[in-house]
Design a protein around this motif. Sequence first.
Motif, mmCIF file in Angstrom:
data_model
loop_
_atom_site.group_PDB
_atom_site.id
_atom_site.type_symbol
_atom_site.label_atom_id
_atom_site.label_comp_id
_atom_site.label_asym_id
_atom_site.label_seq_id
_atom_site.Cartn_x
_atom_site.Cartn_y
_atom_site.Cartn_z
ATOM 1 N N VAL A 49 0.877 -1.177 0.000
ATOM 2 C CA VAL A 49 0.000 0.000 0.000
ATOM 3 C C VAL A 49 0.915 1.228 0.000
ATOM 4 O O VAL A 49 1.995 1.190 0.557
ATOM 5 N N GLY A 76 -1.375 -10.687 4.997
ATOM 6 C CA GLY A 76 -0.538 -10.198 3.899
ATOM 7 C C GLY A 76 0.388 -9.088 4.371
ATOM 8 O O GLY A 76 0.111 -7.907 4.218
ATOM 9 N N SER A 82 2.320 -1.747 5.541
ATOM 10 C CA SER A 82 0.936 -1.530 6.001
ATOM 11 C C SER A 82 0.813 -1.856 7.485
ATOM 12 O O SER A 82 0.027 -1.221 8.202
ATOM 13 N N GLU A 100 1.796 -13.761 7.274
ATOM 14 C CA GLU A 100 2.515 -13.743 5.990
ATOM 15 C C GLU A 100 2.971 -15.160 5.659
ATOM 16 O O GLU A 100 3.585 -15.827 6.491
ATOM 17 N N HIS A 105 9.594 -12.815 3.081
ATOM 18 C CA HIS A 105 8.871 -11.589 3.435
ATOM 19 C C HIS A 105 8.777 -11.455 4.958
ATOM 20 O O HIS A 105 8.908 -10.347 5.500
ATOM 21 N N GLU A 127 -0.317 -19.469 6.328
ATOM 22 C CA GLU A 127 -1.350 -19.135 5.342
ATOM 23 C C GLU A 127 -2.530 -18.492 6.067
ATOM 24 O O GLU A 127 -2.956 -18.989 7.123
ATOM 25 N N ASP A 150 -5.079 -8.190 2.708
ATOM 26 C CA ASP A 150 -4.242 -7.724 1.583
ATOM 27 C C ASP A 150 -3.324 -8.848 1.121
ATOM 28 O O ASP A 150 -2.174 -8.610 0.794
#
Length: 229
Positions: A49, A76, A82, A100, A105, A127, A150
Amino acid sequence: MADSIDGGMSQQRWERTHTYIDHLFSDDADRWSREHEASLDAGLPAISVGATVGRWLTLLTAVCRDGGSKLVVEVGTLGGASALALAGGLAADGKLITIEANPDHVEFARAAIQRSGETRIDVRQGEGLTLLPELVEELGQGSCDLLFLDAIKTEYPGYLDAGLPLLRSGGLIVADNVLGAGDGWIPDSIDDEPSRVAIDQFNRRVSDHPRLQGTILPMRQGLLVARVL
Ligand SMILES: C[S@@+](CC[C@H](N)C(=O)[O-])C[C@H]1O[C@@H](n2cnc3c(N)ncnc32)[C@H](O)[C@@H]1O
Protein backbone atom coordinates in the motif's frame (compact mmCIF):
# COMPACT_ATOMS: atom_id res chain seq x y z
CA MET A 1 -5.64 27.89 -16.46
CA ALA A 2 -7.01 25.12 -14.23
CA ASP A 3 -8.83 22.22 -15.97
CA SER A 4 -12.61 22.37 -15.83
CA ILE A 5 -14.11 20.09 -13.18
CA ASP A 6 -16.70 18.98 -15.75
CA GLY A 7 -14.21 16.61 -17.37
CA GLY A 8 -14.51 14.07 -14.54
CA MET A 9 -11.61 11.91 -13.34
CA SER A 10 -9.19 11.39 -16.25
CA GLN A 11 -6.09 9.25 -15.70
CA GLN A 12 -3.92 12.37 -15.43
CA ARG A 13 -6.28 14.03 -12.99
CA TRP A 14 -6.39 10.80 -10.96
CA GLU A 15 -2.56 10.80 -10.70
CA ARG A 16 -2.41 14.53 -9.87
CA THR A 17 -5.10 14.04 -7.24
CA HIS A 18 -3.12 11.31 -5.49
CA THR A 19 0.10 13.32 -5.68
CA TYR A 20 -1.73 16.29 -4.12
CA ILE A 21 -3.20 14.17 -1.32
CA ASP A 22 0.12 12.42 -0.65
CA HIS A 23 1.92 15.77 -0.51
CA LEU A 24 -0.58 17.27 1.93
CA PHE A 25 -1.28 14.36 4.23
CA SER A 26 1.80 12.11 4.32
CA ASP A 27 4.01 13.59 6.98
CA ASP A 28 5.99 10.35 7.06
CA ALA A 29 6.77 10.34 3.30
CA ASP A 30 10.50 9.90 3.98
CA ARG A 31 9.91 6.73 5.96
CA TRP A 32 7.64 5.38 3.20
CA SER A 33 10.24 5.99 0.50
CA ARG A 34 13.12 4.62 2.65
CA GLU A 35 11.25 1.42 3.41
CA HIS A 36 10.07 1.15 -0.20
CA GLU A 37 13.65 1.40 -1.49
CA ALA A 38 14.89 -1.11 1.09
CA SER A 39 12.18 -3.61 0.16
CA LEU A 40 12.94 -3.27 -3.57
CA ASP A 41 16.67 -3.74 -2.86
CA ALA A 42 15.82 -6.93 -0.99
CA GLY A 43 13.90 -8.21 -4.04
CA LEU A 44 10.38 -7.80 -2.64
CA PRO A 45 7.70 -6.93 -5.19
CA ALA A 46 6.47 -3.31 -5.37
CA ILE A 47 2.94 -4.12 -4.25
CA SER A 48 2.78 -2.47 -0.86
CA VAL A 49 0.00 0.00 0.00
CA GLY A 50 1.30 3.53 -0.59
CA ALA A 51 1.24 6.52 1.71
CA THR A 52 -2.38 7.47 0.89
CA VAL A 53 -3.85 4.08 1.77
CA GLY A 54 -1.40 3.92 4.68
CA ARG A 55 -2.84 7.13 6.12
CA TRP A 56 -6.35 5.66 5.85
CA LEU A 57 -5.20 2.52 7.67
CA THR A 58 -3.79 4.60 10.52
CA LEU A 59 -6.97 6.68 10.77
CA LEU A 60 -9.36 3.72 10.62
CA THR A 61 -7.39 1.84 13.27
CA ALA A 62 -7.37 4.94 15.48
CA VAL A 63 -11.08 5.85 15.18
CA CYS A 64 -12.58 2.40 15.40
CA ARG A 65 -12.17 2.41 19.21
CA ASP A 66 -11.87 5.33 21.66
CA GLY A 67 -8.17 5.70 22.42
CA GLY A 68 -7.13 3.53 19.44
CA SER A 69 -7.56 -0.14 18.55
CA LYS A 70 -6.55 -2.78 21.07
CA LEU A 71 -6.29 -5.71 18.67
CA VAL A 72 -5.83 -5.69 14.89
CA VAL A 73 -5.20 -8.61 12.52
CA GLU A 74 -3.68 -8.26 9.05
CA VAL A 75 -3.43 -10.92 6.31
CA GLY A 76 -0.54 -10.20 3.90
CA THR A 77 2.46 -8.51 5.57
CA LEU A 78 4.95 -8.28 2.68
CA GLY A 79 7.69 -5.97 4.05
CA GLY A 80 5.66 -4.56 6.94
CA ALA A 81 4.68 -1.16 5.44
CA SER A 82 0.94 -1.53 6.00
CA ALA A 83 1.56 -3.15 9.41
CA LEU A 84 3.48 -0.05 10.51
CA ALA A 85 0.67 2.17 9.19
CA LEU A 86 -1.93 0.14 11.13
CA ALA A 87 0.25 0.27 14.25
CA GLY A 88 0.09 4.07 14.04
CA GLY A 89 -3.57 3.86 15.12
CA LEU A 90 -3.16 1.33 17.95
CA ALA A 91 -3.78 2.15 21.60
CA ALA A 92 -0.57 2.36 23.67
CA ASP A 93 -1.23 -1.18 24.90
CA GLY A 94 -2.66 -2.35 21.57
CA LYS A 95 -1.36 -5.21 19.45
CA LEU A 96 -1.25 -6.11 15.76
CA ILE A 97 -0.90 -9.68 14.53
CA THR A 98 0.09 -9.87 10.88
CA ILE A 99 0.07 -13.09 8.83
CA GLU A 100 2.52 -13.74 5.99
CA ALA A 101 3.02 -16.95 4.01
CA ASN A 102 6.39 -16.20 2.40
CA PRO A 103 9.35 -16.79 4.79
CA ASP A 104 11.57 -14.23 2.99
CA HIS A 105 8.87 -11.59 3.44
CA VAL A 106 8.51 -12.56 7.10
CA GLU A 107 12.24 -12.14 7.67
CA PHE A 108 12.34 -8.75 5.90
CA ALA A 109 9.21 -7.49 7.72
CA ARG A 110 10.51 -8.49 11.16
CA ALA A 111 13.76 -6.62 10.49
CA ALA A 112 11.95 -3.53 9.12
CA ILE A 113 9.61 -3.45 12.11
CA GLN A 114 12.54 -3.78 14.50
CA ARG A 115 14.35 -0.92 12.70
CA SER A 116 11.27 1.25 13.16
CA GLY A 117 11.29 0.72 16.93
CA GLU A 118 7.67 -0.52 16.88
CA THR A 119 7.23 -3.32 19.46
CA ARG A 120 3.48 -4.03 19.21
CA ILE A 121 3.56 -6.04 15.96
CA ASP A 122 3.67 -9.84 15.97
CA VAL A 123 4.53 -11.29 12.51
CA ARG A 124 3.24 -14.86 12.16
CA GLN A 125 4.38 -17.07 9.33
CA GLY A 126 1.64 -19.12 7.66
CA GLU A 127 -1.35 -19.14 5.34
CA GLY A 128 -4.21 -16.77 6.05
CA LEU A 129 -6.86 -19.46 5.62
CA THR A 130 -5.06 -21.69 8.15
CA LEU A 131 -4.05 -19.08 10.73
CA LEU A 132 -7.30 -17.07 10.85
CA PRO A 133 -9.33 -19.96 12.36
CA GLU A 134 -6.44 -20.61 14.78
CA LEU A 135 -6.56 -16.95 15.84
CA VAL A 136 -10.30 -17.25 16.53
CA GLU A 137 -9.43 -20.10 18.92
CA GLU A 138 -6.48 -18.24 20.44
CA LEU A 139 -7.97 -14.75 20.80
CA GLY A 140 -11.68 -15.55 21.05
CA GLN A 141 -14.71 -14.56 18.97
CA GLY A 142 -15.39 -10.82 18.84
CA SER A 143 -11.94 -9.99 20.25
CA CYS A 144 -10.65 -7.92 17.40
CA ASP A 145 -11.23 -4.26 16.41
CA LEU A 146 -10.06 -4.34 12.80
CA LEU A 147 -9.17 -6.96 10.20
CA PHE A 148 -7.10 -5.84 7.19
CA LEU A 149 -7.05 -8.11 4.13
CA ASP A 150 -4.24 -7.72 1.58
CA ALA A 151 -2.99 -11.21 0.65
CA ILE A 152 -3.98 -13.53 -2.19
CA LYS A 153 -7.00 -12.10 -4.00
CA THR A 154 -8.65 -15.43 -4.87
CA GLU A 155 -8.87 -16.15 -1.13
CA TYR A 156 -10.71 -12.94 -0.13
CA PRO A 157 -14.11 -14.71 0.21
CA GLY A 158 -12.42 -17.33 2.41
CA TYR A 159 -10.74 -14.64 4.57
CA LEU A 160 -14.18 -13.10 5.08
CA ASP A 161 -15.65 -16.39 6.35
CA ALA A 162 -12.63 -17.23 8.49
CA GLY A 163 -11.98 -13.72 9.81
CA LEU A 164 -15.45 -12.32 10.52
CA PRO A 165 -15.84 -14.28 13.79
CA LEU A 166 -12.78 -12.41 15.12
CA LEU A 167 -14.47 -9.01 14.89
CA ARG A 168 -16.47 -7.40 17.65
CA SER A 169 -19.66 -5.48 16.93
CA GLY A 170 -18.51 -2.04 15.73
CA GLY A 171 -15.25 -3.51 14.41
CA LEU A 172 -14.07 -2.95 10.84
CA ILE A 173 -13.12 -5.13 7.89
CA VAL A 174 -10.77 -3.29 5.52
CA ALA A 175 -9.61 -4.85 2.24
CA ASP A 176 -7.23 -3.52 -0.40
CA ASN A 177 -7.36 -3.98 -4.20
CA VAL A 178 -11.12 -4.48 -4.38
CA LEU A 179 -11.51 -2.57 -7.67
CA GLY A 180 -8.40 -3.62 -9.57
CA ALA A 181 -6.90 -7.09 -9.66
CA GLY A 182 -4.51 -8.81 -12.01
CA ASP A 183 -4.15 -6.33 -14.85
CA GLY A 184 -7.84 -5.45 -15.04
CA TRP A 185 -10.34 -3.09 -13.46
CA ILE A 186 -13.30 -4.92 -11.92
CA PRO A 187 -16.05 -2.38 -12.73
CA ASP A 188 -14.90 -2.47 -16.39
CA SER A 189 -14.94 -6.21 -16.80
CA ILE A 190 -14.67 -9.25 -14.57
CA ASP A 191 -14.35 -11.83 -17.40
CA ASP A 192 -13.02 -15.20 -16.17
CA GLU A 193 -9.87 -14.00 -14.44
CA PRO A 194 -9.91 -15.85 -11.07
CA SER A 195 -8.80 -12.96 -8.82
CA ARG A 196 -11.35 -10.56 -10.36
CA VAL A 197 -14.11 -13.21 -10.02
CA ALA A 198 -13.18 -13.81 -6.36
CA ILE A 199 -12.94 -10.13 -5.46
CA ASP A 200 -16.27 -9.33 -7.12
CA GLN A 201 -17.77 -12.20 -5.12
CA PHE A 202 -16.15 -10.83 -1.93
CA ASN A 203 -17.48 -7.30 -2.61
CA ARG A 204 -21.00 -8.62 -3.24
CA ARG A 205 -20.95 -10.80 -0.13
CA VAL A 206 -19.90 -7.84 2.04
CA SER A 207 -22.58 -5.67 0.43
CA ASP A 208 -25.31 -8.32 0.95
CA HIS A 209 -24.20 -9.43 4.42
CA PRO A 210 -26.85 -8.68 7.06
CA ARG A 211 -24.18 -7.94 9.72
CA LEU A 212 -22.01 -5.66 7.57
CA GLN A 213 -22.41 -2.05 6.47
CA GLY A 214 -19.71 -0.87 4.10
CA THR A 215 -18.56 0.84 0.96
CA ILE A 216 -15.51 1.13 -1.27
CA LEU A 217 -13.23 4.16 -1.21
CA PRO A 218 -12.18 4.53 -4.88
CA MET A 219 -8.54 5.35 -4.18
CA ARG A 220 -5.64 3.58 -5.88
CA GLN A 221 -6.99 0.07 -6.51
CA GLY A 222 -9.97 0.48 -4.18
CA LEU A 223 -10.19 0.13 -0.39
CA LEU A 224 -13.26 -1.60 1.04
CA VAL A 225 -14.33 -0.58 4.54
CA ALA A 226 -17.20 -2.33 6.33
CA ARG A 227 -18.46 -2.07 9.89
CA VAL A 228 -19.78 -5.08 11.80
CA LEU A 229 -23.31 -4.29 13.03
C1 LIG B 1 -0.03 -7.22 -1.58
S1 LIG B 1 1.16 -7.98 -0.61
C2 LIG B 1 0.86 -7.27 0.97
C3 LIG B 1 1.30 -5.85 1.05
C4 LIG B 1 1.31 -5.30 2.46
N1 LIG B 1 0.00 -5.41 3.08
C5 LIG B 1 1.73 -3.85 2.43
O1 LIG B 1 0.91 -3.04 1.96
O2 LIG B 1 2.84 -3.52 2.83
C6 LIG B 1 0.54 -9.59 -0.40
C7 LIG B 1 1.35 -10.46 0.56
O3 LIG B 1 0.55 -11.60 0.88
C8 LIG B 1 1.40 -12.71 0.97
N2 LIG B 1 0.59 -13.92 0.79
C9 LIG B 1 0.30 -14.57 -0.36
N3 LIG B 1 -0.50 -15.62 -0.12
C10 LIG B 1 -0.72 -15.62 1.22
C11 LIG B 1 -1.49 -16.43 2.08
N4 LIG B 1 -2.18 -17.47 1.60
N5 LIG B 1 -1.51 -16.14 3.40
C12 LIG B 1 -0.80 -15.08 3.88
N6 LIG B 1 -0.06 -14.28 3.11
C13 LIG B 1 -0.03 -14.53 1.80
C14 LIG B 1 2.42 -12.49 -0.12
O4 LIG B 1 3.59 -13.26 0.12
C15 LIG B 1 2.65 -10.99 -0.03
O5 LIG B 1 3.72 -10.70 0.82
